[in-house]
Scaffold this motif. Structure first.
Motif, PDB file in Angstrom:
ATOM      1  N   UNK A  18       0.872  -1.182   0.000  1.00 48.32           N
ATOM      2  CA  UNK A  18       0.000   0.000   0.000  1.00 48.32           C
ATOM      3  C   UNK A  18       0.902   1.222   0.000  1.00 48.32           C
ATOM      4  N   UNK A  19       0.729   2.105  -0.980  1.00 49.60           N
ATOM      5  CA  UNK A  19       1.582   3.281  -1.134  1.00 49.60           C
ATOM      6  C   UNK A  19       0.801   4.531  -0.736  1.00 49.60           C
ATOM      7  N   UNK A  20       1.421   5.351   0.075  1.00 46.61           N
ATOM      8  CA  UNK A  20       0.863   6.664   0.435  1.00 46.61           C
ATOM      9  C   UNK A  20       1.183   7.621  -0.714  1.00 46.61           C
ATOM     10  N   UNK A  21       0.210   7.820  -1.605  1.00 46.90           N
ATOM     11  CA  UNK A  21       0.450   8.584  -2.829  1.00 46.90           C
ATOM     12  C   UNK A  21       0.876  10.012  -2.584  1.00 46.90           C
ATOM     13  N   UNK A  22       0.187  10.722  -1.696  1.00 46.72           N
ATOM     14  CA  UNK A  22       0.533  12.125  -1.446  1.00 46.72           C
ATOM     15  C   UNK A  22       1.933  12.255  -0.880  1.00 46.72           C
ATOM     16  N   UNK A  23       2.254  11.416   0.076  1.00 41.18           N
ATOM     17  CA  UNK A  23       3.561  11.494   0.717  1.00 41.18           C
ATOM     18  C   UNK A  23       4.685  11.280  -0.285  1.00 41.18           C
ATOM     19  N   UNK A  24       4.561  10.245  -1.108  1.00 45.62           N
ATOM     20  CA  UNK A  24       5.632   9.963  -2.055  1.00 45.62           C
ATOM     21  C   UNK A  24       5.708  11.006  -3.167  1.00 45.62           C
ATOM     22  N   UNK A  25       4.566  11.555  -3.569  1.00 43.98           N
ATOM     23  CA  UNK A  25       4.578  12.591  -4.602  1.00 43.98           C
ATOM     24  C   UNK A  25       5.297  13.850  -4.110  1.00 43.98           C
ATOM     25  N   UNK A  26       5.019  14.244  -2.868  1.00 42.81           N
ATOM     26  CA  UNK A  26       5.704  15.419  -2.319  1.00 42.81           C
ATOM     27  C   UNK A  26       7.204  15.179  -2.257  1.00 42.81           C
ATOM     28  N   UNK A  27       7.590  14.009  -1.784  1.00 42.61           N
ATOM     29  CA  UNK A  27       9.017  13.726  -1.666  1.00 42.61           C
ATOM     30  C   UNK A  27       9.685  13.678  -3.040  1.00 42.61           C
ATOM     31  N   UNK A  28       9.017  13.090  -4.018  1.00 41.22           N
ATOM     32  CA  UNK A  28       9.568  13.033  -5.369  1.00 41.22           C
ATOM     33  C   UNK A  28       9.669  14.434  -5.966  1.00 41.22           C
ATOM     34  N   UNK A  29       8.670  15.266  -5.703  1.00 43.28           N
ATOM     35  CA  UNK A  29       8.656  16.622  -6.255  1.00 43.28           C
ATOM     36  C   UNK A  29       9.872  17.417  -5.787  1.00 43.28           C
ATOM     37  N   UNK A  30      10.158  17.338  -4.493  1.00 44.89           N
ATOM     38  CA  UNK A  30      11.272  18.109  -3.949  1.00 44.89           C
ATOM     39  C   UNK A  30      12.621  17.425  -4.158  1.00 44.89           C
ATOM     40  N   UNK A  31      12.609  16.146  -4.501  1.00 45.08           N
ATOM     41  CA  UNK A  31      13.863  15.427  -4.712  1.00 45.08           C
ATOM     42  C   UNK A  31      14.418  15.630  -6.114  1.00 45.08           C
ATOM     43  N   UNK A  32      13.552  15.959  -7.073  1.00 43.43           N
ATOM     44  CA  UNK A  32      13.976  16.068  -8.464  1.00 43.43           C
ATOM     45  C   UNK A  32      13.800  17.493  -8.969  1.00 43.43           C
ATOM     46  N   UNK A  33      14.626  17.928  -9.902  1.00 47.55           N
ATOM     47  CA  UNK A  33      14.425  19.258 -10.500  1.00 47.55           C
ATOM     48  C   UNK A  33      13.129  19.276 -11.299  1.00 47.55           C
ATOM     49  N   UNK A  34      12.587  20.465 -11.509  1.00 45.41           N
ATOM     50  CA  UNK A  34      11.371  20.583 -12.302  1.00 45.41           C
ATOM     51  C   UNK A  34      11.621  20.048 -13.713  1.00 45.41           C
ATOM     52  N   UNK A  35      10.761  19.152 -14.150  1.00 46.23           N
ATOM     53  CA  UNK A  35      10.848  18.586 -15.486  1.00 46.23           C
ATOM     54  C   UNK A  35       9.527  18.822 -16.194  1.00 46.23           C
ATOM     55  N   UNK A  36       9.575  19.051 -17.499  1.00 45.28           N
ATOM     56  CA  UNK A  36       8.344  19.128 -18.287  1.00 45.28           C
ATOM     57  C   UNK A  36       8.475  18.196 -19.480  1.00 45.28           C
ATOM     58  N   UNK A  37       7.333  17.699 -19.943  1.00 49.74           N
ATOM     59  CA  UNK A  37       7.364  16.872 -21.141  1.00 49.74           C
ATOM     60  C   UNK A  37       7.179  17.756 -22.363  1.00 49.74           C
ATOM     61  N   UNK A  38       7.045  17.152 -23.537  1.00 47.84           N
ATOM     62  CA  UNK A  38       6.981  17.962 -24.743  1.00 47.84           C
ATOM     63  C   UNK A  38       5.650  18.688 -24.902  1.00 47.84           C
ATOM     64  N   UNK A  39       4.700  18.455 -23.998  1.00 47.00           N
ATOM     65  CA  UNK A  39       3.474  19.245 -23.975  1.00 47.00           C
ATOM     66  C   UNK A  39       3.570  20.389 -22.971  1.00 47.00           C
ATOM     67  N   UNK A  40       4.702  20.496 -22.312  1.00 45.61           N
ATOM     68  CA  UNK A  40       4.876  21.546 -21.324  1.00 45.61           C
ATOM     69  C   UNK A  40       4.289  21.223 -19.970  1.00 45.61           C
ATOM     70  N   UNK A  41       3.889  19.968 -19.749  1.00 48.94           N
ATOM     71  CA  UNK A  41       3.316  19.573 -18.462  1.00 48.94           C
ATOM     72  C   UNK A  41       4.434  19.226 -17.482  1.00 48.94           C
ATOM     73  N   UNK A  42       4.301  19.713 -16.243  1.00 44.26           N
ATOM     74  CA  UNK A  42       5.271  19.339 -15.222  1.00 44.26           C
ATOM     75  C   UNK A  42       5.118  17.851 -14.902  1.00 44.26           C
ATOM     76  N   UNK A  43       6.244  17.154 -14.829  1.00 40.82           N
ATOM     77  CA  UNK A  43       6.184  15.698 -14.639  1.00 40.82           C
ATOM     78  C   UNK A  43       7.220  15.167 -13.658  1.00 40.82           C
ATOM     79  N   UNK A  44       7.984  16.051 -12.996  1.00 45.62           N
ATOM     80  CA  UNK A  44       9.089  15.536 -12.170  1.00 45.62           C
ATOM     81  C   UNK A  44       8.601  14.655 -11.026  1.00 45.62           C
ATOM     82  N   UNK A  45       7.497  15.044 -10.365  1.00 48.97           N
ATOM     83  CA  UNK A  45       6.997  14.254  -9.239  1.00 48.97           C
ATOM     84  C   UNK A  45       6.484  12.891  -9.716  1.00 48.97           C
TER      85      UNK A  45
END
Length: 864
Positions: A18-45
């Motif tokens: 069972x994964x705590x989605x919010x917790x891991x998303x926040x940690x991933x967001x702050x662990x990685x630099x901001x990334x965007x895909x070719x549509x300009x959507x943020x995807x780092x988290x």
């Protein structure tokens, strides 16, 4: 504390994860630099989350998995305590939309997720882990929240993320006791005493973790601590415990995870499906997770991989002739590199090695294309290439034409993602296929389908087929023909500039009282700010700034400064446009600029070698350069320039009735705007009013601020703001249009032109004001400027087609901003002037007329 992979030793440790989605998303967001895909959507988290997800699969090897999310809104804890989680920072704008992306990715992978109204993700973790324990299942809870430690048991382990997302701490009851001296059920007692700042649980003021752990090791629970207050060491601590008795008990209850949430689902709901039976590859490709697709291949085997095709290596001309003679394919892909070229015809790839001397066996490029000429020039053979215009030039040098319909991988990639400067094959493989594909014609062939699908999804097919691809041939012809230059006049201009530069140099040395390198920022800074003691800006590690803005501010501070400004202008003019042009004039006295179709995000063309779009026109000396661009003997230049095209596009796209009517009536738009803004009749508009209104008109198109307008007009910021406010009062639909672009840009991630050309703006949701404000200005302008770019491209195509249809000898030779130049024989001038005006004014129907001003003269300068 260990990396994920070292936790389990390759054996299953859990039937259920069972994964705590919010917790891991926040940690991933702050662990990685901001990334965007070719549509300009943020995807780092999401990218970080999915990397962690696959590590969890590898390490825990579960049969069942689910992800829990918090619901935005109050929970039962908020009903108990209104200040619960108060003071938490809002979710970053760059992270918020990524939760929806993650859920779409999970859906594509057929991975179960849940969010429960009135409850938190922790409560779902608690309830499902209880259900699993009752079923005798081993379970792992993955989270970054220490609250979950209260759920540890003989059947349930907690993997607590650490150092962002790279490591975990593995907890069961034994590990918890070893580290904290606590049993799992005592975690809520710990929170009851020390509180929790992140959740705004009050606890007992003044009691920290160290004190709380000591109390619990001595008494066991909050209740026992409170029953034995008199035995607690320290009068002050006793007093705090007595005063906050109810708060401590309340805090403990608030920290307790609810393990009896009424769930309408069974454990079987969470069974994982084989990834090959899901849409995982498709959804990963949709969001640009090429690296993860490589990883997905390891798990499911569904990542795109090269097919087994027949390959023939060819190193001599006889082998190439034998391979292609007597056979014409329906379609071919061609890829050229310095070492060789490859050709793929749908059944076999021919890899041709260049060489052709004693040292390097192989085939000369010129020989190879001559053998391939029947294929290349057959109009029935569909061609696939990377950068068709460059290929056309390479073939043209060998007197070979690239005929028939063409799919240009470069143009397609640009329309999909306009904010890249280059689109190398390596990058395109990574984005649309996989790095396993070779750099070859076969790979170009395989790129066609994903690029076509993406263009269809992005509504870009019309732009590709009706604008960009027809333009390729037009630009090829313009580049090949070039523009005639009067080299004698150019040389005389260079000599004159050299003399003036020498005079300026001597005057600067005299005022500085020494010789120095004027082009050295460090040496110039020393002269200006240390020797002459002029007021300097902030000194950096590299020295004083001496850029043009600094010099302009110091223009009246010392006689040396205006000389330096003139010196800068003239040396740049000479090196770039005199020496630069002389260096690239061919034997026929013509220069051949290169037009770049895939560089500018708005869709505008740019040019280089030489850059004819940047010739300065604000100074008389800069305009003089245009005198050297002339028509060849017996011809004139027909120059056609769209009148205020961006303002006309703005009128159409905004639908503002006053603005539209001004253009329809043929009024001077700047005088009309001045009349509206300043509230005077047209007859009373002064030149100063018109000039101010012109600055506002064009400034509005570019999202100008009151500060920017004040700088342009030399007025106060307050007065500039009043001009802008008055403008929007008179043209309210323009303000509505601009606001709509920003809102739609935030919602969709992009804005688009009338023809659907998209430009992505993830920065519209940026936290930093300056970044967000810049994106807002660009988002307001992009649809207008981009539509103007589309119109001028359509005009180029239409004019070229008309010249060819009437078999005229005139040729389109230059496009600069909103201007077209056609080199025209004397006897065709009047017809071409009429034809160009008609075509330019009719390429797109707007609510206001398109107007092209047309003139003819011997030189570019005289056309204006």
């Amino acid at each position: 504390m260990v990396p994920f992979r070292e936790v389990c030793g390759g054996v299953r440790v859990a039937k259920l994860v069972i994964i705590d989605g919010n917790s891991l998303m926040y940690r991933a967001f702050y662990a990685l630099p901001l990334l965007t895909n070719d549509r300009g959507e943020y995807t780092n988290a999401v990218y970080g989350f999915m990397n962690m997800y696959f590590r969890i699969l590898e390490d825990a090897k579960p049969e069942y998995l689910t992800v829990a999310f918090d619901v935005h809104g109050p929970t039962f804890r908020h009903e108990q305590y209104g200040e619960y989680k108060a003071g938490r920072k809002p979710t970053p704008d760059e992270l918020r939309p990524q939760f929806d992306i993650l859920k779409k990715v999970l859906e594509g992978m057929a991975v179960h997720y849940v969010q429960l109204e009135g409850f938190e993700a922790d409560d779902f973790l608690g309830t499902v882990s209880r259900m699993a324990e009752e079923a005798g299942w081993d379970t792992v809870l993955v989270t970054g929240d220490r609250d979950a430690l209260q759920l540890a048991s003989g059947k349930t382990r907690i993997w607590l993320t650490h150092k962002g997302i790279s490591e975990i701490v593995d907890y069961g009851p034994a590990e918890l006791m070893e580290r904290y001296g606590l049993a799992p059920e005592q975690i809520v007692d710990l929170k009851g005493l020390m509180g929790d700042a992140s959740d705004n649980i009050p606890g007992v003021p003044g009691v920290g973790e160290k004190t709380a752990l000591k109390l619990l090791s001595e008494f066991g629970t909050v209740e026992k601590v409170l029953e034995n207050v008199d035995n607690v060491s320290g009068k002050k601590l006793q007093e705090r415990l007595r005063e906050n008795r109810e708060q401590a008990l309340f805090s403990k209850g608030l920290a307790k995870i609810d393990r009896n949430v009424p769930l309408k689902m069974e454990l079987e709901t969470f069974r994982l499906k084989p990834l090959e039976d899901t849409n995982a590859a498709e959804v990963f490709q949709r969001y640009g997770f090429r690296k993860l697709m490589e990883r997905l291949k390891l798990v499911s085997g569904s990542a795109p991989q090269p097919r087994e095709i027949e390959i023939e290596d060819i190193r001599d001309i006889a082998g190439l002739k034998a391979a292609v003679s007597g056979y014409i394919p329906a379609q071919m892909a061609l890829y050229v590199e310095p070492e060789g070229m490859s050709v793929y015809d749908g059944r076999k790839e021919y890899r041709i090695t260049f060489g052709g001397d004693l040292i390097t066996p192989g085939i000369a490029y010129s020989e190879a294309v001559q053998v391939l000429k029947p294929w290349l020039e057959d109009s029935k053979v569909h061609k696939i290439v990377l950068d068709a215009k460059t290929v056309m030039h390479e073939l043209d040098r060998e007197t070979v034409q690239l005929s028939g319909t063409i799919f240009d991988v470069l143009i397609a990639a640009y329309l999909i993602k306009t904010d890249s400067v280059k689109y190398p094959l390596e990058q395109l493989k990574e984005r649309y296929l996989s790095s396993a594909f070779p750099n070859s014609a076969y790979t170009l062939w395989e790129l066609v389908e994903p690029l076509q699908n993406r263009m269809t999804a992005d509504n870009a097919t019309l732009l590709y087929e009706d604008v960009e691809m027809p333009l390729v041939g037009v630009l090829f012809g313009m580049e090949k023909l070039g523009f005639s230059v009067d080299t004698e006049q150019l040389s005389r201009m260079g000599e004159s500039l050299s003399a003036r530069i020498e005079t300026l140099t001597a005057m600067i040395y005299d005022l500085a009282d020494e010789k120095f390198n004027i082009n050295s920022t460090r040496q110039l800074g020393t002269i200006l700010f240390e020797k002459l003691e002029l007021p300097a800006g902030k000194k950096t590690k590299s020295g004083y700034s001496t850029d043009i803005d600094v010099l302009e501010q110091l223009r009246t501070a010392h006689p040396i400064v205006p000389l330096l400004i003139e010196y800068r202008q003239l040396t740049k003019l000479k090196s770039t446009y005199i020496d630069g042009l002389l260096a690239v004039v061919d034997g026929r006295g013509r220069v051949h600029t290169v037009f770049h179709q895939t560089v500018v995000a708005t869709g505008r063309l740019s040019s280089s070698e030489p850059n004819l779009q940047n010739i300065p026109v604000r100074t008389e000396l800069g305009r003089e350069v245009r005198k050297v661009f002339v028509a060849e003997e017996g011809s004139l230049l027909v120059d056609a320039d769209y009148s205020q095209i961006e303002l006309r596009v703005l009128a159409h796209m905004s639908g503002d009735p006053r603005f539209i009517e001004a253009f329809r009536s043929g009024e001077d738009i700047h005088a009309h705007t001045a009349s509206e803004v300043f509230g005077v009749p047209m007859a009373e508009v002064t030149p100063h009013m018109r000039s101010s209104a012109k600055a506002v008109n064009f400034g509005i198109v570019y999202g100008i601020s009151d500060f920017g307008l004040s700088q342009n007009l030399g007025i106060s910021r307050k007065e500039a703001g009043q001009y802008i406010d008055l403008y929007f009062e008179r043209y309210p639909k323009i303000k509505e249009f601009m606001n709509r672009q920003i809102e739609e840009g935030k919602e969709k991630g992009y804005v688009e032109t009338l023809l659907g050309r998209r430009r992505y703006f993830p920065q519209l949701n940026a936290r930093q004001y300056n970044v967000r404000a810049f994106a807002e200005r660009a988002a307001m302008n992009a649809p207008v400027q981009g539509t103007a770019a589309d119109i001028i491209k359509l005009a180029m195509i239409a004019v070229d087609e008309a010249l060819r249809a009437e078999k005229l000898q005139a040729n389109l030779i230059l496009q600069v901003h909103d201007e077209l130049i056609v080199e025209t024989p004397m006897d065709e001038v009047e017809r071409v002037k009429t034809l160009v005006k008609e075509r330019m004014e009719s390429v797109m129907e707007l609510e206001v007329p398109l107007i092209a001003d047309v003139a003819a003269a011997k030189s570019w300068y005289e056309c204006k």
